[in-house]
Design an enzyme around this catalytic site. Structure first.
Site, PDB file in Angstrom:
ATOM      1  CG  ASP A 106      18.355  35.907  -6.163  1.00 15.09           C
ATOM      2  OD1 ASP A 106      19.198  36.039  -5.244  1.00 15.09           O
ATOM      3  OD2 ASP A 106      17.734  34.844  -6.349  1.00 15.09           O
ATOM      4  CG  ASP A 130      -0.231   0.030   2.534  1.00  9.86           C
ATOM      5  OD1 ASP A 130       1.020  -0.087   2.531  1.00  9.86           O
ATOM      6  OD2 ASP A 130      -0.899   0.172   3.573  1.00  9.86           O
ATOM      7  CB  THR A 181      13.208  25.008 -13.383  1.00  7.85           C
ATOM      8  OG1 THR A 181      13.308  26.406 -13.095  1.00  7.85           O
ATOM      9  CG2 THR A 181      12.092  24.381 -12.557  1.00  7.85           C
ATOM     10  N   GLY A 182      16.522  25.741 -13.350  1.00  5.61           N
ATOM     11  CA  GLY A 182      17.592  26.384 -14.106  1.00  5.61           C
ATOM     12  C   GLY A 182      17.188  27.670 -14.790  1.00  5.61           C
ATOM     13  CE  LYS A 201      16.019  35.889  -9.458  1.00  7.51           C
ATOM     14  NZ  LYS A 201      14.747  35.831  -8.744  1.00  7.51           N
TER      15      LYS A 201
END
EC number: 2.7.6.1
Length: 330
Positions: free
Chosen positions: A187, A55, A242-243, A211
């Site tokens: 950033d 399960d 995510t790059g 940014k």
């Protein structure tokens, strides 16, 4: 590629015997890293059964006596993060119920670290929830590497040792003898990290990418603050997911005249389409560590993977011996 350039320590963790009563166990998320840590410490990983019921429930059983032992459980909470977090909690609980003297959760990558505060109404502060779960499961101490938000240490009411992958990354960059380096923060939030990195690279100049994030995993790069023309730009971050941020930053640096662009990050999360973005020719090299295992399908020619096993092993030994950890990062 997996680079042989690793953080070089004077090994104090040699000649372990049964009298030290130090035990090391690995969860399923990064067994190879755990084996490397054990090798540095001159010991074997403890025997443990891990299985999954039909399960989906997880089962863990420690296969040796750990009564009165100083136990270290290595488990990065990477994808699938919920399974690996639950496995860690079960491991901690099993060790506590087996009368371990002390249980340390070694979490090279702390999942849910980006949910460190409320940014909108009716949200969970999941990083704090994870801290509560680990503490309530029975951990006496936590060892983590390069938290996305350093204040997460304050979510725990037990000792928390926060170590950094930067010595490993810096050792490799120094060996390359790069010239005209400028360290770039992707950033504003990463400026402190980039500044510390630049200081270790002979006080290299600093640049910042301005940014504004429009939505989760989507970033709009506006401009570069600082001079990067004709220089070797080294983008520094704690993780690559995510790059999108780091690839957009590299593209902008190229447009602003950077001669070469390198990316450095401790944690290679590599959610799609990260590999596609990172292997598109924007970077000379993408330098990461092995806090998170990287499957062969996600490897590409520009990727350099450095091992943090020696650093983690030395930290574990110093905790066990009650000696200084901060001196490793001076």
């Amino acid at each position: 590629m997996l680079s042989s350039a690793t953080f070089k320590l004077q090994p104090t963790a040699t000649g372990l015997t049964e009298n030290h009563r130090l035990r090391l166990f690995s969860g399923s998320s990064n067994v190879q890293l755990s084996q490397e840590v054990a090798r540095y410490l001159g010991m074997d990983l403890g025997p443990m059964i891990r299985k999954r019921f039909a399960d989906g429930e997880l089962y863990v059983q420690i296969q040796e006596s750990i009564r009165g032992c100083d136990v270290y459980l290595i488990q990065p909470c990477c994808q699938p993060v919920n399974d690996h977090l639950m496995e860690l909690l079960i491991m901690v609980d099993a060790c506590r119920r087996a009368s371990a003297r002390q249980v340390t959760a070694v979490i090279p990558y702390y999942g849910y670290a980006r949910a460190d505060r409320k940014t909108a109404g009716r949200e969970s502060i999941t990083a704090k929830l994870v801290a509560n779960l680990i503490t309530q499961a029975g951990a006496n101490r936590v060892l983590a590497m390069d938290l996305h938000a350093a204040q997460i240490q304050g979510y725990f009411d037990i000792p928390f040792d926060h170590v950094y992958g930067s010595p490993v990354l810096l050792d490799y960059l120094t060996s390359k003898q790069l010239h005209d380096i400028v360290v770039v923060s992707p950033d504003v939030g990463g400026v402190a990290r980039a500044r510390a990195f630049a200081k270790k690279l002979n006080d290299a100049p600093l640049a910042i990418i301005d940014k504004r994030r429009q939505a989760h995993n989507v970033a709009e790069v506006l401009n570069v603050i600082g001079d990067v023309k004709g220089k070797t730009a080294v983008l520094v971050d704690d993780m690559i997911d995510t790059g999108g941020t780091i690839a957009a930053g590299a593209k902008l640096l190229r447009e602003e005249g950077a001669r070469q662009v390198y990316a450095c990050a401790t944690h290679a999360v590599f959610s799609p389409p990260a590999v596609e973005r990172l292997s598109s020719g924007l970077f000379e090299e993408v330098i990461v560590t092995n806090t998170i295992p990287i499957p062969e399908s996600d490897r590409f020619p520009q990727l350099v993977v450095l091992s943090v096993a020696n650093l983690l092993g030395e930290t574990i030994w110093r905790i066990h011996e009650d000696t200084s950890i901060s001196s490793m990062f001076r």
